[in-house]
Design a protein around this motif. Structure first.
Motif, short mmCIF file in Angstrom:
data_model
loop_
_atom_site.label_atom_id
_atom_site.label_comp_id
_atom_site.label_asym_id
_atom_site.label_seq_id
_atom_site.Cartn_x
_atom_site.Cartn_y
_atom_site.Cartn_z
N VAL A 191 8.97 1.60 -4.71
CA VAL A 191 8.30 0.43 -4.14
C VAL A 191 7.22 0.86 -3.27
CG1 VAL A 191 10.53 -1.15 -4.25
CG2 VAL A 191 10.11 0.39 -2.23
N GLU A 192 6.39 -0.30 -3.08
CA GLU A 192 5.27 0.32 -1.96
C GLU A 192 5.67 -0.79 -0.87
OE1 GLU A 192 0.81 -1.16 -2.37
OE2 GLU A 192 1.05 0.48 -3.39
N ILE A 193 5.82 -0.07 0.63
CA ILE A 193 5.95 -1.06 1.77
C ILE A 193 4.90 -0.88 2.58
CG2 ILE A 193 8.23 -0.56 1.38
CD1 ILE A 193 8.14 1.24 3.97
N GLU A 194 5.08 -2.24 3.29
CA GLU A 194 4.28 -2.38 4.64
C GLU A 194 4.94 -1.99 5.71
OE1 GLU A 194 2.91 -6.13 7.19
OE2 GLU A 194 2.21 -6.37 5.17
N GLN A 195 4.63 -0.74 6.44
CA GLN A 195 5.71 -0.43 7.43
C GLN A 195 5.70 -1.41 8.54
OE1 GLN A 195 4.09 3.83 8.06
NE2 GLN A 195 6.26 4.04 8.51
N SER A 196 7.07 -1.60 8.90
CA SER A 196 7.23 -2.62 9.97
C SER A 196 6.82 -2.18 11.62
CB SER A 196 8.89 -2.90 10.13
OG SER A 196 9.64 -1.56 10.09
N ASN A 197 6.72 -0.84 11.67
CA ASN A 197 6.44 -0.34 13.04
C ASN A 197 4.89 0.44 13.02
OD1 ASN A 197 7.19 1.76 11.44
ND2 ASN A 197 8.52 2.81 12.96
N ALA A 198 4.23 0.21 12.12
CA ALA A 198 2.98 0.79 11.98
C ALA A 198 1.78 0.10 12.45
CB ALA A 198 2.48 1.27 10.42
N ASP A 199 0.90 0.79 13.10
CA ASP A 199 -0.51 0.09 13.79
C ASP A 199 -1.45 0.15 12.87
OD1 ASP A 199 0.67 0.19 16.32
OD2 ASP A 199 0.03 2.16 16.62
N ASN A 200 -1.55 0.71 11.41
CA ASN A 200 -2.48 0.39 10.47
C ASN A 200 -2.04 -0.28 9.34
OD1 ASN A 200 -0.88 2.15 8.86
ND2 ASN A 200 -1.91 3.81 9.57
N ASP A 201 -2.84 -0.74 8.19
CA ASP A 201 -2.25 -1.52 7.27
C ASP A 201 -2.21 -0.70 6.12
OD1 ASP A 201 -1.78 -3.72 6.15
OD2 ASP A 201 -3.63 -4.23 5.34
N ARG A 202 -1.85 0.61 6.25
CA ARG A 202 -1.87 1.74 5.15
C ARG A 202 -0.26 1.13 4.41
NH1 ARG A 202 -1.07 7.79 5.65
NH2 ARG A 202 0.85 7.14 4.76
N ALA A 203 -0.34 1.22 3.13
CA ALA A 203 1.00 0.81 2.26
C ALA A 203 1.66 2.42 2.16
CB ALA A 203 0.84 0.21 1.07
N LEU A 204 3.06 2.57 2.04
CA LEU A 204 3.55 3.68 1.83
C LEU A 204 4.17 3.66 0.38
CD1 LEU A 204 5.20 4.95 5.24
CD2 LEU A 204 3.24 5.75 4.14
N ARG A 205 4.56 4.53 -0.32
CA ARG A 205 5.22 4.43 -1.51
C ARG A 205 6.43 5.30 -1.42
NH1 ARG A 205 1.87 4.80 -6.85
NH2 ARG A 205 0.99 3.03 -6.21
N GLY A 206 7.71 4.77 -2.01
CA GLY A 206 8.75 5.71 -2.07
C GLY A 206 10.07 5.06 -2.65
N GLU A 207 11.28 5.77 -2.79
CA GLU A 207 12.38 5.12 -3.38
C GLU A 207 12.97 4.37 -2.27
OE1 GLU A 207 16.08 7.31 -5.39
OE2 GLU A 207 14.13 8.12 -6.13
N ALA A 208 13.56 3.42 -2.71
CA ALA A 208 14.28 2.40 -1.76
C ALA A 208 15.42 2.93 -1.70
CB ALA A 208 14.28 0.97 -2.13
N ARG A 209 16.07 3.08 -0.44
CA ARG A 209 17.37 3.63 -0.15
C ARG A 209 18.24 2.41 0.43
NH1 ARG A 209 18.87 7.71 4.39
NH2 ARG A 209 16.70 7.71 4.53
N ASN A 210 17.95 1.64 1.24
CA ASN A 210 18.69 0.57 1.81
C ASN A 210 17.81 -0.68 1.64
OD1 ASN A 210 19.71 3.10 3.32
ND2 ASN A 210 21.33 1.87 3.05
N VAL A 211 18.49 -1.94 1.33
CA VAL A 211 17.91 -3.39 1.25
C VAL A 211 18.52 -3.99 2.57
CG1 VAL A 211 17.31 -5.09 -0.04
CG2 VAL A 211 17.56 -2.92 -1.10
N PHE A 212 17.78 -4.52 3.41
CA PHE A 212 18.42 -5.34 4.57
C PHE A 212 18.50 -6.76 4.01
CE2 PHE A 212 16.13 -1.70 6.31
CZ PHE A 212 17.13 -1.10 7.21
N ASP A 213 19.48 -7.38 4.59
CA ASP A 213 19.72 -8.80 4.36
C ASP A 213 18.76 -9.67 5.12
OD1 ASP A 213 21.69 -8.44 2.25
OD2 ASP A 213 23.38 -8.14 3.93
N ASP A 214 18.09 -9.22 6.07
CA ASP A 214 17.37 -10.49 6.63
C ASP A 214 16.37 -11.25 5.84
OD1 ASP A 214 15.62 -8.26 6.25
OD2 ASP A 214 14.66 -8.51 8.21
N ASP A 215 16.07 -12.56 6.11
CA ASP A 215 15.50 -13.20 5.58
C ASP A 215 13.95 -13.67 6.13
OD1 ASP A 215 14.80 -15.16 3.60
OD2 ASP A 215 15.67 -16.73 4.43
N SER A 216 13.03 -12.95 5.55
CA SER A 216 11.91 -12.82 6.23
C SER A 216 10.66 -13.51 5.51
CB SER A 216 11.43 -11.61 6.77
OG SER A 216 9.79 -11.43 7.11
#
Length: 65
Positions: free
Chosen positions: A17-42
């Motif tokens: 997957v490609e993610i938008e980091q939750s704690n990043a100051d920039n808008d750069r996307a990261l790509r990687g393999e999903a390990r955990n999926v959180f249940d929060d409804d955002s």
């Protein structure tokens, strides 16, 4: 899957997957393999933790060509 950000149900652990980091100051996307999926409804979509340890909201599932 729609053209919007994927919901939690749209992918599974181990998908690339490609993610938008939750704690990043920039808008750069990261790509990687999903390990955990959180249940929060955002409004940002599904939140995951990658194998690298980075966390963020899934922008898209990367096709495995």
């Amino acid at each position: 899957m729609s053209s919007e950000r994927p919901d939690r149900e749209d992918f599974r652990r181990g998908m690339t997957v490609e993610i938008e980091q939750s704690n990043a100051d920039n808008d750069r996307a990261l790509r990687g393999e999903a390990r955990n999926v959180f249940d929060d409804d955002s409004p940002k979509g599904a939140k995951v933790k990658l194998e690298s340890g980075a966390t963020g909201w899934v922008r898209r599932v990367v096709s495995e060509e």
